[in-house]
Scaffold this motif. Structure first.
Motif, PDB file in Angstrom:
ATOM      1  N   CYS A 114       0.841  -1.217   0.000  1.00 32.69           N
ATOM      2  CA  CYS A 114       0.000   0.000   0.000  1.00 32.69           C
ATOM      3  C   CYS A 114       0.872   1.262   0.000  1.00 32.69           C
ATOM      4  O   CYS A 114       0.604   2.219  -0.733  1.00 32.69           O
ATOM      5  CB  CYS A 114      -0.883   0.052   1.243  1.00 32.69           C
ATOM      6  N   LEU A 115       1.908   1.254   0.841  1.00 36.43           N
ATOM      7  CA  LEU A 115       2.760   2.438   0.982  1.00 36.43           C
ATOM      8  C   LEU A 115       3.553   2.700  -0.298  1.00 36.43           C
ATOM      9  O   LEU A 115       3.689   3.852  -0.733  1.00 36.43           O
ATOM     10  CB  LEU A 115       3.721   2.263   2.170  1.00 36.43           C
TER      11      LEU A 115
ATOM     12  N   GLY B 155       3.504   5.898  -3.332  1.00 31.89           N
ATOM     13  CA  GLY B 155       4.729   6.639  -3.651  1.00 31.89           C
ATOM     14  C   GLY B 155       5.729   6.798  -2.518  1.00 31.89           C
ATOM     15  O   GLY B 155       6.627   7.639  -2.614  1.00 31.89           O
ATOM     16  N   ALA B 156       5.603   6.000  -1.447  1.00 34.23           N
ATOM     17  CA  ALA B 156       6.638   6.039  -0.395  1.00 34.23           C
ATOM     18  C   ALA B 156       7.949   5.573  -1.029  1.00 34.23           C
ATOM     19  O   ALA B 156       7.959   4.641  -1.839  1.00 34.23           O
ATOM     20  CB  ALA B 156       6.252   5.117   0.758  1.00 34.23           C
ATOM     21  N   THR B 157       9.053   6.240  -0.676  1.00 30.97           N
ATOM     22  CA  THR B 157      10.333   5.930  -1.324  1.00 30.97           C
ATOM     23  C   THR B 157      10.846   4.562  -0.898  1.00 30.97           C
ATOM     24  O   THR B 157      11.267   3.759  -1.724  1.00 30.97           O
ATOM     25  CB  THR B 157      11.391   6.987  -0.924  1.00 30.97           C
ATOM     26  N   VAL B 158      10.842   4.336   0.393  1.00 30.11           N
ATOM     27  CA  VAL B 158      11.365   3.078   0.905  1.00 30.11           C
ATOM     28  C   VAL B 158      10.619   2.734   2.198  1.00 30.11           C
ATOM     29  O   VAL B 158      10.228   3.623   2.957  1.00 30.11           O
ATOM     30  CB  VAL B 158      12.904   3.171   1.120  1.00 30.11           C
ATOM     31  N   VAL B 159      10.392   1.439   2.404  1.00 35.74           N
ATOM     32  CA  VAL B 159       9.666   0.995   3.601  1.00 35.74           C
ATOM     33  C   VAL B 159      10.541   0.011   4.379  1.00 35.74           C
ATOM     34  O   VAL B 159      11.076  -0.945   3.810  1.00 35.74           O
ATOM     35  CB  VAL B 159       8.325   0.327   3.230  1.00 35.74           C
ATOM     36  N   TYR B 160      10.684   0.280   5.661  1.00 31.92           N
ATOM     37  CA  TYR B 160      11.387  -0.634   6.561  1.00 31.92           C
ATOM     38  C   TYR B 160      10.338  -1.220   7.513  1.00 31.92           C
ATOM     39  O   TYR B 160       9.257  -0.649   7.691  1.00 31.92           O
ATOM     40  CB  TYR B 160      12.445   0.110   7.382  1.00 31.92           C
ATOM     41  N   ALA B 161      10.688  -2.327   8.148  1.00 24.52           N
ATOM     42  CA  ALA B 161       9.757  -2.942   9.102  1.00 24.52           C
ATOM     43  C   ALA B 161      10.503  -3.245  10.396  1.00 24.52           C
ATOM     44  O   ALA B 161      11.717  -3.470  10.390  1.00 24.52           O
ATOM     45  CB  ALA B 161       9.175  -4.223   8.513  1.00 24.52           C
ATOM     46  N   ALA B 162       9.773  -3.223  11.502  1.00 26.75           N
ATOM     47  CA  ALA B 162      10.363  -3.579  12.804  1.00 26.75           C
ATOM     48  C   ALA B 162       9.309  -4.319  13.607  1.00 26.75           C
ATOM     49  O   ALA B 162       8.145  -3.917  13.644  1.00 26.75           O
ATOM     50  CB  ALA B 162      10.819  -2.333  13.545  1.00 26.75           C
ATOM     51  N   VAL B 163       9.717  -5.419  14.211  1.00 25.54           N
ATOM     52  CA  VAL B 163       8.799  -6.199  15.056  1.00 25.54           C
ATOM     53  C   VAL B 163       9.514  -6.598  16.335  1.00 25.54           C
ATOM     54  O   VAL B 163      10.738  -6.717  16.364  1.00 25.54           O
ATOM     55  CB  VAL B 163       8.277  -7.477  14.340  1.00 25.54           C
ATOM     56  N   LEU B 164       8.723  -6.804  17.382  1.00 28.93           N
ATOM     57  CA  LEU B 164       9.323  -7.285  18.623  1.00 28.93           C
ATOM     58  C   LEU B 164       9.702  -8.754  18.475  1.00 28.93           C
ATOM     59  O   LEU B 164      10.760  -9.172  18.922  1.00 28.93           O
ATOM     60  CB  LEU B 164       8.344  -7.119  19.794  1.00 28.93           C
ATOM     61  N   ALA B 165       8.823  -9.519  17.862  1.00 32.15           N
ATOM     62  CA  ALA B 165       9.087 -10.958  17.767  1.00 32.15           C
ATOM     63  C   ALA B 165       8.748 -11.487  16.380  1.00 32.15           C
ATOM     64  O   ALA B 165       7.840 -10.993  15.716  1.00 32.15           O
ATOM     65  CB  ALA B 165       8.261 -11.688  18.812  1.00 32.15           C
TER      66      ALA B 165
END
Ligand SMILES: [Zn+2]
Ligand SMILES: [Zn+2]
Length: 275
Positions: A248-249, A253-263
């Protein structure tokens, strides 16, 4: 004309200082700083012998050790690193989700979804676990130091439909996003919305989760166009939710997407297996 501001007298300032000091001390007596995971008193004794509380939302040393996972992980899929130069899990994940490639640039994981961290994440899904989610989010940023070098423009939580949020009384991804945004000193945003209540995914295979996620989210407005975005969630199992949101992002037109999760669950399931 010089405008005059009211300035407190020295007597008032002294009284106020005395009151603040003693109210803080009283607060520490009745509500001592404690580890949000185990409840252990986390005050420490200073060099002058005075007992002081550590920073808010800090974990005790034992709990930090429990939640610390030093096993190397692949930056793309977040799964434990393979022995070879290329990661076999990445391709298997792509096949499972039925996508061409992993859409997020990099994923940051505090640890494996098992034992103490699993219990912590489950506890964090209740309103009483919000302090713990904040503490774990701080730990994630402090242990994955390269997050500070991403230069993201916004931190966004995986959204929860308002009806589910109302039933649960909290959204741990939202608590996480606010804490991580504060730690990274970047704006928190909640531009992603849920169109409908998600069907339970526990009994679905990875591919079916992708189908279940299709058309589930939308991005409100175009404020994130051309931006670097970090999407956060408490736990990632197959990665179908993060993948749908990243899609979706990137679409708006978002340039770059990072992700972070606890587990992150470490099992890589077969195509039609249920997880
Ligand atoms: Zn503890
Ligand atoms: Zn990988």
């Amino acid at each position: 004309m010089v405008r005059k501001f009211w300035r407190p007298s020295s007597i008032w300032a002294n009284c106020k200082g005395w009151a603040v000091c003693h109210f803080v001390e009283l607060g520490q007596i009745f509500f001592p700083a404690s580890c949000p995971a185990c409840g252990e008193n986390i005050s420490f004794t200073s060099e002058t012998g005075e007992e002081r509380p550590t920073a808010k939302f800090s974990l005790c040393e034992n709990c930090v050790a429990v939640f610390t996972d030093v096993s190397p992980r692949c930056d793309r899929c977040g799964l434990p690193k393979c022995s070879g130069s290329s990661c076999e899990h990445c391709q298997r994940l792509v096949d499972q989700l039925g996508i061409k490639n992993i859409l997020w640039q990099q994923i940051f994981v505090l640890g494996t979804y098992k034992d103490g961290l699993r219990a912590g994440v489950i506890a964090g899904k209740k309103p009483s676990g919000e302090d713990l989610v904040e503490a774990l989010s701080k730990l994630l940023v402090s242990q994955r130091t390269s997050m500070k070098e991403l230069r993201v423009d916004a931190v966004i939580p995986v959204p929860m439909h308002w009806r589910r949020r109302w039933v649960r009384g909290t959204n741990s991804a939202d608590i996480m996003a606010k804490q991580i945004a504060s730690s990274l000193r970047v704006p928190y945003r909640c531009d992603i919305r849920c169109k409908r209540v998600k069907s339970p995914q526990k009994l679905l295979s990875a591919k079916m989760r992708t189908v279940n996620m299709a058309g589930m989210f939308y991005v409100r407005g175009n404020q994130l166009k051309g931006k670097r975005v970090l999407v956060v969630d408490d736990v990632a199992t197959t990665g179908a939710t993060l993948s749908a949101i990243t899609h979706c992002l990137l679409e708006i037109g978002a340039t770059v997407v990072y992700a972070a999760v606890l587990a992150r669950t470490d099992e890589v399931t077969n195509h039609d297996s249920k997880q």
